[in-house]
Design an enzyme around this catalytic site. Structure first.
Site, PDB file in Angstrom:
ATOM      1  N   ARG A  40       0.859  -1.191   0.000  1.00 30.30           N
ATOM      2  CA  ARG A  40       0.000   0.000   0.000  1.00 30.30           C
ATOM      3  C   ARG A  40       0.886   1.228   0.000  1.00 30.30           C
ATOM      4  O   ARG A  40       1.179   1.786   1.056  1.00 30.30           O
ATOM      5  CB  ARG A  40      -0.866   0.025   1.261  1.00 30.30           C
ATOM      6  CG  ARG A  40      -1.853  -1.108   1.365  1.00 30.30           C
ATOM      7  CD  ARG A  40      -2.894  -0.771   2.429  1.00 30.30           C
ATOM      8  NE  ARG A  40      -3.506  -1.988   2.941  1.00 30.30           N
ATOM      9  CZ  ARG A  40      -3.289  -2.495   4.133  1.00 30.30           C
ATOM     10  NH1 ARG A  40      -2.459  -1.906   4.976  1.00 30.30           N
ATOM     11  NH2 ARG A  40      -3.893  -3.602   4.505  1.00 30.30           N
ATOM     12  N   ASP A  82       2.087   4.999  -0.192  1.00 28.48           N
ATOM     13  CA  ASP A  82       1.476   6.237   0.289  1.00 28.48           C
ATOM     14  C   ASP A  82       1.207   7.215  -0.849  1.00 28.48           C
ATOM     15  O   ASP A  82       1.767   7.087  -1.936  1.00 28.48           O
ATOM     16  CB  ASP A  82       2.435   6.954   1.253  1.00 28.48           C
ATOM     17  CG  ASP A  82       2.566   6.234   2.570  1.00 28.48           C
ATOM     18  OD1 ASP A  82       1.590   5.591   3.007  1.00 28.48           O
ATOM     19  OD2 ASP A  82       3.661   6.323   3.166  1.00 28.48           O
ATOM     20  N   ARG A 137      10.845   5.815   4.181  1.00 27.84           N
ATOM     21  CA  ARG A 137      10.985   7.276   4.212  1.00 27.84           C
ATOM     22  C   ARG A 137      11.618   7.763   5.510  1.00 27.84           C
ATOM     23  O   ARG A 137      12.337   8.773   5.519  1.00 27.84           O
ATOM     24  CB  ARG A 137       9.625   7.932   3.990  1.00 27.84           C
ATOM     25  CG  ARG A 137       9.145   7.761   2.542  1.00 27.84           C
ATOM     26  CD  ARG A 137       7.667   8.032   2.386  1.00 27.84           C
ATOM     27  NE  ARG A 137       7.331   9.397   2.757  1.00 27.84           N
ATOM     28  CZ  ARG A 137       6.081   9.844   2.871  1.00 27.84           C
ATOM     29  NH1 ARG A 137       5.064   9.031   2.646  1.00 27.84           N
ATOM     30  NH2 ARG A 137       5.853  11.087   3.200  1.00 27.84           N
TER      31      ARG A 137
END
Lengths: 250, 250
Positions: free
Chosen positions: B50, B52, B199
């Site tokens: 999934r 972002d 990230r």
């Protein structure tokens, strides 16, 4: 007055081309607006090539006059901080007082990218045109060779092109294929280009690559001096202004 | 029912991530809508990761069940003809009935691109983060090495991440520099990733590269099991899901 020369790169997708047009976002218009805000007052810049709506650039050159004493590095930083990220000023330098980015240009180089594979990567899609059903680079190479040298390019100019004197000298006209054999790239260098000239050459080369035109037919197209003799004007997104050439030392 | 497996690439810039959300453009939502139009009826697809909002993919994998007998090639062509150009279906194939793109994934590889040069090309800007003031790759490389192996990655997960069990095994954690020495690329492969994990690792590596953190401090960050111990979550645009790994033969 100082004469400032800039080298500029842009992704042209969402802009209405280089040249200022009332009510539309153009590269020249945005640059003039931002330079004016930074230096104060109204600025008029001169660009080497008036790229069409949707065309990209890696090495556009422009100049403008200013009384400001801002250092070139400082201006470059301030400009890049205020420009949309699709437009970047790569270099700013002080030029000779007489330098004119447009009239002093001795030549330009453009690239046109075609994709002949099955699925065009979304990372490449904004900068290439997908040609379906195969594209044979060999006849395109032969066709491109016919354009070398000095010719009247009336057949490859937009019908509405009003320029007097349509002879230009092409010094490089080369078709190459990437290592994965999916991209076919046309590279062309000339002392000047007529309106839509590279895109019309590209559109004609595509017809050759698809077997719809004979590569040796390029001689007759040049000879015809008639826009209807050449192929269609290929889409803007495949075209990049790579470099502008000036005399020795500039 | 047939089980169809797709490999998908996308430029995530203008999408609200992978997962369906009411009233927003998501990759999953657009794919489900287009597949539904082509095959008829309502389709639910399962994606491996999934991603972002704003994150890109070169090799996302997804699957769905259908009673349709459309050949995989035909579906791929029809889909690419109807999808926005930022989303491309690279491959469509028939999978084993039990294949599940999410639960069968044995690992994933991501890349995070940082730019440390003076001017970031507008052609690269959508896929990289510009770090100003220098970025030293050597300490980043040392820091990245600390993450190899099995660890509890709580410190690198979004504070709101609700997953039970935050241990993951990183099998590749590598910092490289492009030939022009302007791009610093972090490549990471693991059996799974927590929310914002790549990230947050990237944001922490940036602090190391700027000399604001010691590379050997990574051990203590892992040990802390506290989100506040790590650096900031780096922007989505630098991240690409490169590949999803499955067992032998898939």
């Amino acid at each position: 007055m100082r004469n400032i020369r800039m080298t500029i790169a842009y992704v042209g997708t969402r802009f209405a081309g280089w040249q200022v047009q009332p009510g539309r976002d153009t590269i020249q218009g945005i640059l003039e607006n931002r330079i004016g805000s930074i230096l104060g007052g109204s600025i008029r810049i001169v660009g080497a090539g008036r790229t069409d709506s949707g065309v990209h650039a890696r090495g556009q050159v422009a100049n403008f006059k200013t009384g400001s004493r801002i250092p070139p590095e400082g201006l470059r930083r301030a400009l890049n901080a205020h420009l949309p990220e699709e437009i970047r000023v790569l270099r700013v330098e002080e030029a000779e007082p007489a330098f004119n980015a447009r009239s002093d240009a001795r030549g330009k180089e453009y690239r046109y990218r075609l994709f002949r594979g099955e699925v065009l990567s979304p990372f490449q899609a904004p900068y290439a045109v997908h040609v379906r059903g195969g594209l044979d680079a060999e006849p395109m190479r032969a066709a491109a060779g016919w354009l070398l040298g000095r010719h009247d390019f009336t057949s490859f100019a937009a019908a509405q092109c009003r320029v007097v004197g349509k002879e230009r000298t092409i010094s490089l006209s080369e078709v190459s294929v990437d290592p994965a054999e999916e991209f076919v790239v046309y590279r062309v260098r000339a002392d000047g280009f007529l309106q839509h000239m590279v895109r019309t050459i590209a559109g004609t080369l595509v017809e050759v690559g698809r077997g719809r035109r004979d590569p040796d037919g390029l001689a007759a197209i040049l000879e015809a001096r008639d826009r209807r003799a050449a192929g269609p004007c290929a889409p803007a997104r495949g075209l990049v202004l790579e470099k502008v050439f000036y005399g020795e030392g500039s």
